[in-house]
Design a protein around this motif. Structure first.
Motif, PDB file in Angstrom:
ATOM      1  N   ILE A 130      11.194   4.010   1.190  1.00  0.00           N
ATOM      2  CA  ILE A 130      12.395   4.223   2.018  1.00  0.00           C
ATOM      3  C   ILE A 130      12.475   3.418   3.115  1.00  0.00           C
ATOM      4  O   ILE A 130      13.377   2.636   3.625  1.00  0.00           O
ATOM      5  CB  ILE A 130      12.283   5.625   2.294  1.00  0.00           C
ATOM      6  CG1 ILE A 130      12.746   6.485   1.141  1.00  0.00           C
ATOM      7  CG2 ILE A 130      13.524   5.913   3.272  1.00  0.00           C
ATOM      8  CD1 ILE A 130      12.715   8.135   1.238  1.00  0.00           C
ATOM      9  N   GLN A 131      11.113   3.364   3.946  1.00  0.00           N
ATOM     10  CA  GLN A 131      11.203   2.534   5.155  1.00  0.00           C
ATOM     11  C   GLN A 131      11.369   1.265   4.906  1.00  0.00           C
ATOM     12  O   GLN A 131      12.000   0.239   5.655  1.00  0.00           O
ATOM     13  CB  GLN A 131       9.730   2.674   5.977  1.00  0.00           C
ATOM     14  CG  GLN A 131       9.677   4.011   6.246  1.00  0.00           C
ATOM     15  CD  GLN A 131       8.142   4.295   6.945  1.00  0.00           C
ATOM     16  OE1 GLN A 131       7.160   3.703   6.495  1.00  0.00           O
ATOM     17  NE2 GLN A 131       8.379   4.985   8.124  1.00  0.00           N
ATOM     18  N   ILE A 132      10.911   0.341   4.005  1.00  0.00           N
ATOM     19  CA  ILE A 132      10.990  -0.814   3.548  1.00  0.00           C
ATOM     20  C   ILE A 132      12.507  -1.248   2.992  1.00  0.00           C
ATOM     21  O   ILE A 132      13.065  -2.117   3.462  1.00  0.00           O
ATOM     22  CB  ILE A 132       9.961  -1.248   2.274  1.00  0.00           C
ATOM     23  CG1 ILE A 132       8.645  -1.083   2.589  1.00  0.00           C
ATOM     24  CG2 ILE A 132      10.591  -2.703   1.622  1.00  0.00           C
ATOM     25  CD1 ILE A 132       7.796  -1.289   1.260  1.00  0.00           C
ATOM     26  N   ALA A 133      12.933  -0.281   2.285  1.00  0.00           N
ATOM     27  CA  ALA A 133      14.602  -0.310   1.868  1.00  0.00           C
ATOM     28  C   ALA A 133      15.373  -0.581   3.170  1.00  0.00           C
ATOM     29  O   ALA A 133      16.213  -1.474   3.329  1.00  0.00           O
ATOM     30  CB  ALA A 133      14.925   0.729   1.188  1.00  0.00           C
ATOM     31  N   GLU A 134      15.144   0.120   4.151  1.00  0.00           N
ATOM     32  CA  GLU A 134      15.740   0.318   5.332  1.00  0.00           C
ATOM     33  C   GLU A 134      15.771  -0.884   6.144  1.00  0.00           C
ATOM     34  O   GLU A 134      16.416  -1.615   6.878  1.00  0.00           O
ATOM     35  CB  GLU A 134      15.545   1.542   6.381  1.00  0.00           C
ATOM     36  CG  GLU A 134      15.972   2.972   5.670  1.00  0.00           C
ATOM     37  CD  GLU A 134      15.147   3.881   6.479  1.00  0.00           C
ATOM     38  OE1 GLU A 134      14.387   3.959   7.439  1.00  0.00           O
ATOM     39  OE2 GLU A 134      15.967   5.115   6.169  1.00  0.00           O
ATOM     40  N   ARG A 135      14.467  -1.627   6.259  1.00  0.00           N
ATOM     41  CA  ARG A 135      14.097  -2.829   7.091  1.00  0.00           C
ATOM     42  C   ARG A 135      14.586  -3.921   6.558  1.00  0.00           C
ATOM     43  O   ARG A 135      14.938  -4.905   6.969  1.00  0.00           O
ATOM     44  CB  ARG A 135      12.415  -2.667   7.186  1.00  0.00           C
ATOM     45  CG  ARG A 135      11.828  -1.783   8.124  1.00  0.00           C
ATOM     46  CD  ARG A 135      10.390  -1.656   8.098  1.00  0.00           C
ATOM     47  NE  ARG A 135       9.701  -2.991   8.381  1.00  0.00           N
ATOM     48  CZ  ARG A 135       9.400  -3.311   9.536  1.00  0.00           C
ATOM     49  NH1 ARG A 135       9.550  -2.287  10.549  1.00  0.00           N
ATOM     50  NH2 ARG A 135       8.908  -4.463   9.793  1.00  0.00           N
ATOM     51  N   LEU A 136      14.637  -3.911   4.948  1.00  0.00           N
ATOM     52  CA  LEU A 136      15.160  -5.012   4.554  1.00  0.00           C
ATOM     53  C   LEU A 136      16.543  -4.992   3.991  1.00  0.00           C
ATOM     54  O   LEU A 136      17.121  -5.978   3.223  1.00  0.00           O
ATOM     55  CB  LEU A 136      14.287  -5.590   3.127  1.00  0.00           C
ATOM     56  CG  LEU A 136      12.922  -5.661   3.566  1.00  0.00           C
ATOM     57  CD1 LEU A 136      12.021  -6.076   2.133  1.00  0.00           C
ATOM     58  CD2 LEU A 136      12.761  -6.839   4.378  1.00  0.00           C
ATOM     59  N   PHE A 137      17.381  -3.898   4.301  1.00  0.00           N
ATOM     60  CA  PHE A 137      18.657  -3.721   4.071  1.00  0.00           C
ATOM     61  C   PHE A 137      19.019  -3.610   2.344  1.00  0.00           C
ATOM     62  O   PHE A 137      19.993  -4.303   1.877  1.00  0.00           O
ATOM     63  CB  PHE A 137      19.457  -4.770   4.732  1.00  0.00           C
ATOM     64  CG  PHE A 137      19.314  -4.598   6.262  1.00  0.00           C
ATOM     65  CD1 PHE A 137      19.847  -3.499   7.009  1.00  0.00           C
ATOM     66  CD2 PHE A 137      18.551  -5.627   6.713  1.00  0.00           C
ATOM     67  CE1 PHE A 137      19.490  -3.570   8.546  1.00  0.00           C
ATOM     68  CE2 PHE A 137      18.453  -5.544   8.209  1.00  0.00           C
ATOM     69  CZ  PHE A 137      18.825  -4.600   9.099  1.00  0.00           C
TER      70      PHE A 137
END
Length: 209
Positions: free
Chosen positions: A165-172
């Protein structure tokens, strides 16, 4: 005149190296030692320019010993003389600060050339050692999977400990997309989990710590 010390726990080899090197016009063997303790004591009093060092000593871990010597005597040039021809051993010694690595069954010319080369500030490995290093490097290149820009980004983020989830948010991007890339990475590296992928990627230099 090049001042040289030799450390090896085999008396015959120690004497043989001393005799061989003493015949060289520019070389002066100023000390021969059977162990780490006597070597370190000598270095504290009369540091040579070059130390020929066997890595199988009875009283020291060779990796720690080389690191300690290079820390205390940064100008000391260390040429490893060893029977070990394993890639991991060779690379570890060079990574710890050894300036060269020569197999014990190498020629006299190899040792002489090695000494002169490392004194110039270059790293020297004998032909046998060079073959081992290059073969490993070539094998690594053949095994390194090709990654897309996005896969590298996700892998780098995962290596830093971020969740899906954090990766998804950081990479949009969506969590589903992240998960798809994670599965592809595991398949590409033929591993069971992403932790193993990260370990290999660091080893291959695909991502940074």
């Amino acid at each position: 005149m090049i001042n040289i010390a030799i450390t090896d726990d085999h008396p015959l080899l120690l004497e043989g190296l001393k005799n061989i090197l003493s015949k060289e016009e520019d070389f002066h063997v100023i000390g021969c030692f059977p162990d780490a303790k006597s070597t370190l004591a000598f270095l504290s009093e009369t540091p040579p320019q070059v130390l020929l060092l066997d890595i199988n000593l009875p009283d020291a871990n060779s990796l720690d010993l080389v690191a300690d010597m290079k820390r205390k005597y940064p100008d000391l040039r260390i040429l490893i003389i060893s029977v070990h021809n394993e890639y991991a051993v060779i690379k570890s010694m060079l990574d710890q600060g050894a300036n060269g690595y020569v197999q014990k069954n190498s020629s006299v010319d190899d040792i002489v050339t090695g000494i002169k080369t490392i004194l110039l500030g270059d790293t020297y490995v004998c032909s046998q050692t060079k073959f081992i290093l290059e073969s490993k490097q070539q094998d690594t290149l053949l095994r390194v999977p090709k990654l897309t820009r996005r896969e590298k980004e996700i892998l780098q983020e995962a290596a830093q400990g971020f969740t899906t989830i954090q990766i998804a948010e950081r990479l949009f991007i969506s969590p589903h997309t992240v998960e798809s890339h994670r599965k592809n990475l595991i398949e590409k590296f033929s591993t069971k989990n992403l932790s193993s992928v990260i370990k290999l990627a660091l080893e291959y230099g695909l991502i940074r710590q």
